[in-house]
Write a protein that holds these residues in place. Structure first.
Motif, PDB file in Angstrom:
ATOM      1  N   PHE A  34      -3.117   1.698   8.242  1.00 39.98           N
ATOM      2  CA  PHE A  34      -2.714   1.134   7.036  1.00 39.98           C
ATOM      3  C   PHE A  34      -1.527   1.879   6.676  1.00 39.98           C
ATOM      4  O   PHE A  34      -0.478   1.507   5.669  1.00 39.98           O
ATOM      5  N   THR A  35      -1.570   3.263   6.919  1.00 38.54           N
ATOM      6  CA  THR A  35      -0.393   4.286   6.353  1.00 38.54           C
ATOM      7  C   THR A  35       0.684   4.023   7.059  1.00 38.54           C
ATOM      8  O   THR A  35       1.841   4.621   6.648  1.00 38.54           O
ATOM      9  N   SER A  46       3.163  -3.509   5.029  1.00 46.39           N
ATOM     10  CA  SER A  46       3.416  -3.405   3.732  1.00 46.39           C
ATOM     11  C   SER A  46       2.315  -3.693   2.731  1.00 46.39           C
ATOM     12  O   SER A  46       1.126  -4.104   3.235  1.00 46.39           O
ATOM     13  N   LYS A  47       2.341  -3.170   1.687  1.00 48.17           N
ATOM     14  CA  LYS A  47       1.251  -3.279   0.875  1.00 48.17           C
ATOM     15  C   LYS A  47       1.560  -3.837  -0.623  1.00 48.17           C
ATOM     16  O   LYS A  47       2.836  -3.789  -1.106  1.00 48.17           O
ATOM     17  N   VAL A  60      -0.179  -4.582  -4.621  1.00 53.17           N
ATOM     18  CA  VAL A  60      -1.284  -4.222  -5.536  1.00 53.17           C
ATOM     19  C   VAL A  60      -1.034  -5.114  -6.477  1.00 53.17           C
ATOM     20  O   VAL A  60      -0.118  -5.223  -7.253  1.00 53.17           O
ATOM     21  N   VAL A  62       7.700  -5.080   0.717  1.00 54.29           N
ATOM     22  CA  VAL A  62       6.652  -6.128   0.465  1.00 54.29           C
ATOM     23  C   VAL A  62       7.272  -7.339   0.098  1.00 54.29           C
ATOM     24  O   VAL A  62       8.327  -7.411  -0.577  1.00 54.29           O
ATOM     25  N   MET A  84      -6.101  -4.680  -3.000  1.00 52.77           N
ATOM     26  CA  MET A  84      -4.597  -4.234  -2.297  1.00 52.77           C
ATOM     27  C   MET A  84      -4.751  -5.244  -0.997  1.00 52.77           C
ATOM     28  O   MET A  84      -5.614  -5.067  -0.415  1.00 52.77           O
ATOM     29  N   HIS A 128      -2.922  -5.569   2.521  1.00 49.32           N
ATOM     30  CA  HIS A 128      -1.943  -4.648   3.593  1.00 49.32           C
ATOM     31  C   HIS A 128      -1.676  -5.919   4.480  1.00 49.32           C
ATOM     32  O   HIS A 128      -2.369  -6.565   4.873  1.00 49.32           O
ATOM     33  N   GLU A 169      -3.151  -9.988   7.711  1.00 47.17           N
ATOM     34  CA  GLU A 169      -3.400  -9.677   6.338  1.00 47.17           C
ATOM     35  C   GLU A 169      -4.757  -9.068   5.996  1.00 47.17           C
ATOM     36  O   GLU A 169      -5.578  -9.740   6.418  1.00 47.17           O
ATOM     37  N   ASP A 189      -9.250  -2.272  -4.172  1.00 48.74           N
ATOM     38  CA  ASP A 189      -8.262  -1.069  -4.511  1.00 48.74           C
ATOM     39  C   ASP A 189      -8.851  -0.073  -5.451  1.00 48.74           C
ATOM     40  O   ASP A 189      -8.843  -0.003  -6.721  1.00 48.74           O
TER      41      ASP A 189
END
Length: 475
Positions: free
Chosen positions: A26-27, A32-33, A35, A52, A62, A64, A88, A93
């Protein structure tokens, strides 16, 4: 692989397909993130990071997202083709609780924020759980989203890491623990240097030193510490400190002559017989604290002062206390032996002398004196009962008494340390007569006394002078 991707090929159950799997953290910047957080006044605000794209996300979650393109080649012909995919992942979060802190010259200040889960953890300060009583002791304050508290740097919940000439380095550990799983949600540690005076040097040649137990010597008992002379131990100690008071010419203190001063040195450590004992922890350090005092010998100090008229006379504050006064009956006028309490009642003949002594006991103040204000006789133990015959009135013998009281002087001796604390007088035995002139054989003697300031009598019986009667003063 260099970017942290994990690509694997799998065998299908009937060998008709080729299966590949790709794991992307995820990092990674390619992910894309999105929130969605609920802010004040009910406004939903979308925070976009990286590339995003607007996507629908629930409150407190959140999203991803990852756009993939698989580039493939068909063997033999090497014909290329591609396959696009969109992935997705919707995750809660969660913001974990956090701990921050700071220091001033005396205290640690700790702030704990709850995070998205709220206050669902226990707090450990040092080695102790934050109980309601401990929270009150540390000025605990809470407002719904966070709480704060203040810990003095010399609290038992802190650890002393090092001692320097003018400061102590102290550390505070705070741990947030999940009460169901005992998992550490947050480990926080902060160390600060606090200005401290460990050694004081006084003009009269007295030195004081404070020895603080260090974290590196956990088995140290501060009460066992001594100066170079092992007979010089602390005047006070507990499980964390030892306090020493000594003079510069005692306890093994050494002296060095310097160009501008005199340097006195000593050391605080365990005596040799303790050092040779086997330690429970072989890696534990030895405790050795050097204390020094430097006296300037070449500096003159000018002292200025001025006087002014005194605005008021000195006075004593009113206060409460207890004064103990006893009255005894002596066997004779030497006042060396007295009747015992178990001897009463005592039979006496009429006109036989009775020698009384009144003493202010448990007082060592030579500036106060005891005076007899009034003495009288009754037939009953109750001092207010009637009939009553006055023996002493306002410090003087009753002038209408045919057999007046005789006062005896008091001199200092082995039993009398402060003569003003004593009064002695002589009464001739008498009895009350009823209407038929029958003598009543029971007599009680009572006295009211006054405590006077010998230097400032302030009138009354404290300064009264009695006129000589026909019998005069005797003794």
């Amino acid at each position: 692989m260099a970017r942290g991707f994990n690509i694997m090929e799998h065998l299908s159950h009937n060998d008709t397909m080729r299966v590949f799997s790709l794991q992307v953290p995820f990092t990674d910047p390619a992910v894309s993130k999105l929130v969605n957080l609920n802010f004040i006044n009910g406004i939903n605000l979308l925070l976009l990071y990286l590339n995003v794209f607007p996507q629908q996300a629930g409150e407190g979650v959140m999203v991803h997202s990852l756009h993939l393109t698989f580039g493939l080649l068909v063997l033999d012909t090497l014909a290329p083709f591609s396959h696009a995919a969109y992935l997705e992942a919707v995750l809660e979060d969660m913001i974990p609780p956090s701990v921050t802190g700071g220091c001033d010259q005396r205290n640690f200040f700790i702030l704990v924020k709850y995070g998205t889960k709220g206050f669902n953890f226990q707090t450990t300060v040092g080695q102790r759980l934050m109980t309601p009583s401990l929270a009150q002791h540390y000025n605990y304050m809470e407002n719904g989203t966070h709480f704060s508290f203040v810990v003095p740097f010399l609290s038992i919940d802190t650890a002393v890491e090092a001692i320097e000439s003018s400061s102590i380095r102290s550390r505070l550990n705070v741990i947030l623990v999940n009460p169901q799983t005992n998992e550490h949600l947050k480990d926080f540690s902060m160390a600060c240097n606090f200005p401290s005076t460990l050694t004081e040097c006084f003009p009269n040649g007295t030195m004081t030193a404070l020895a603080v137990k260090l974290e590196s010597v956990p088995s140290l008992d501060p009460s066992e510490l001594t100066l170079r002379d092992s007979s010089c131990g602390p005047v006070y100690s507990d499980e964390r400190y030892a306090y020493f008071v000594f003079t510069v010419n005692s306890c093994g203190t050494t002296r060095k002559f310097l160009p501008d001063g005199m340097l006195y040195e000593n050391e605080i450590a365990l005596p040799d017989d303790h050092e040779m004992k086997p330690s429970t922890k072989s890696e534990e350090a030895h405790y050795d604290l050097k204390v020094t005092c430097l006296y300037d010998i070449n500096t003159s100090h000018a002292v200025a002062f001025h006087t002014r008229p005194r605005r008021s006379e000195p006075y004593a504050e009113n206060s409460e206390g207890q004064l103990n006064v006893v009255m005894r009956l002596a066997l004779d006028d030497s006042y060396s032996n007295f009747q015992r309490l178990e001897d009463f009642p005592i039979a006496k003949y009429l006109q036989q002398p009775l020698y009384f002594e009144v003493e202010l006991t448990r007082s060592t103040n030579p500036q106060v004196s005891l005076e007899l204000e009034n003495c009288w006789a009754t037939q009953e133990d109750d001092k207010t009962s009637l009939p009553r015959w006055n023996l002493i009135i306002n410090g003087c013998p009753n002038p209408v008494d045919p057999y007046q009281v005789i006062f005896h002087p008091v001199w200092a001796d082995g039993r009398v340390r402060y003569p003003p604390h004593f009064k002695r007088f002589e009464v001739q035995m008498f009895a009350f007569a009823d209407e038929k002139d029958d003598l009543v054989g029971q007599l009680f003697i009572h006295c009211d006394v006054v405590i006077c300031d010998a230097k400032n009598p302030l009138g009354g019986v404290c300064s009264r002078q009695c006129t000589n009667s026909e019998t005069g003063m005797r003794g």
